[in-house]
Design an enzyme around this catalytic site. Structure first.
Site, PDB file in Angstrom:
ATOM      1  N   ASN A 146       0.957  -1.078   0.156  1.00 62.62           N
ATOM      2  CA  ASN A 146      -0.034  -0.083   0.043  1.00 62.62           C
ATOM      3  C   ASN A 146       0.801   1.232   0.123  1.00 62.62           C
ATOM      4  OD1 ASN A 146      -2.410  -1.382   0.295  1.00 62.62           O
ATOM      5  ND2 ASN A 146      -2.058  -1.758   2.593  1.00 62.62           N
ATOM      6  N   HIS A 152       6.661  -1.587   3.625  1.00 66.89           N
ATOM      7  CA  HIS A 152       6.140  -3.064   3.947  1.00 66.89           C
ATOM      8  C   HIS A 152       5.415  -3.829   2.854  1.00 66.89           C
ATOM      9  CE1 HIS A 152       3.269  -0.406   5.533  1.00 66.89           C
ATOM     10  NE2 HIS A 152       2.291  -1.511   5.479  1.00 66.89           N
TER      11      HIS A 152
HETATM   12  P1  AMP Z   1      -0.544  -0.901   5.640  1.00 70.77           P
HETATM   13  O1  AMP Z   1      -2.128  -0.390   5.815  1.00 70.77           O
HETATM   14  O2  AMP Z   1      -0.351  -1.402   4.301  1.00 70.77           O
HETATM   15  O3  AMP Z   1       0.254   0.293   6.222  1.00 70.77           O
HETATM   16  O4  AMP Z   1      -0.513  -2.189   6.966  1.00 70.77           O
HETATM   17  C1  AMP Z   1      -0.146  -1.722   8.203  1.00 70.77           C
HETATM   18  C2  AMP Z   1       0.032  -3.234   8.732  1.00 70.77           C
HETATM   19  O5  AMP Z   1       1.007  -3.234   9.802  1.00 70.77           O
HETATM   20  C3  AMP Z   1      -1.411  -3.761   9.219  1.00 70.77           C
HETATM   21  O6  AMP Z   1      -1.755  -4.990   8.490  1.00 70.77           O
HETATM   22  C4  AMP Z   1      -1.107  -3.842  10.643  1.00 70.77           C
HETATM   23  O7  AMP Z   1      -1.906  -5.062  11.178  1.00 70.77           O
HETATM   24  C5  AMP Z   1       0.259  -4.224  10.806  1.00 70.77           C
HETATM   25  N1  AMP Z   1       0.788  -3.793  12.005  1.00 70.77           N
HETATM   26  C6  AMP Z   1       0.826  -2.929  12.758  1.00 70.77           C
HETATM   27  N2  AMP Z   1       1.523  -2.700  13.756  1.00 70.77           N
HETATM   28  C7  AMP Z   1       1.975  -3.924  14.054  1.00 70.77           C
HETATM   29  C8  AMP Z   1       2.928  -4.639  14.858  1.00 70.77           C
HETATM   30  N3  AMP Z   1       3.385  -3.956  15.887  1.00 70.77           N
HETATM   31  N4  AMP Z   1       3.349  -5.860  14.470  1.00 70.77           N
HETATM   32  C9  AMP Z   1       2.977  -6.568  13.312  1.00 70.77           C
HETATM   33  N5  AMP Z   1       2.287  -5.916  12.487  1.00 70.77           N
HETATM   34  C10 AMP Z   1       1.645  -4.823  12.702  1.00 70.77           C
END
Ligand code: AMP
Length: 126
Positions: free
Chosen positions: A97, A110
């Site tokens: 994203n 990511h």
């Molecule tokens: P995005 O919307 O692509 O920025 O996705 C961010 C992702 O990070 C989401 O799927 C969240 O569930 C994940 N996320 C946020 N904090 C953590 C964390 N501490 N450990 C693992 N995943 C996380």
């Protein structure tokens, strides 16, 4: 809340803290270029995040400013993680994203890896 993909890198973002071992993560794989760990809120039976070790806000930032070595290392790490997890057959999905319309929430690049069931059409319609 979705972020602006052109914002400067924020060293206090949650994935920067994970890279500094300031908060825990469930690591799947790590090498000099990348860290892979389980998403805290999985959207599929298998949901892994792969992040580069460098300070890159988004795919846009990384593809423009990452070194060839960082980019090759990161792309290879994503493929390695999926292969090692046995996802190649029956298949998996990658998602990155970027920015507001992409609904990027964490301002450190990511790639999401989803697998473990038929994942359906690429996007919700409408
Ligand atoms: P995005 O919307 O692509 O920025 O996705 C961010 C992702 O990070 C989401 O799927 C969240 O569930 C994940 N996320 C946020 N904090 C953590 C964390 N501490 N450990 C693992 N995943 C996380």
């Amino acid at each position: 809340m979705a972020i602006d993909a052109t914002q400067p890198y924020d060293d206090e973002n949650i994935f920067a803290k994970i890279l500094r071992d300031e908060i825990p993560n469930k690591t799947v794989y790590e090498d000099e270029h990348a860290l892979a760990f389980h998403d805290i809120n999985p959207q599929a039976p298998h949901h892994i995040l792969v992040i580069p070790k460098g300070r890159y806000v988004s795919w846009d930032d990384f593809s423009a400013n990452g070194s060839d070595g960082e980019i090759a290392g990161f792309v290879r790490a994503v493929g390695h993680v999926a292969r090692e997890a046995g996802m190649v057959e029956p298949g998996y999905r990658l998602l990155a994203n970027i920015g507001k319309d992409g609904h990027q929430e964490v301002p450190h690049l990511h790639v999401h890896i989803f697998a473990g069931k038929p994942l359906g059409p690429m996007l919700m319609r409408g």
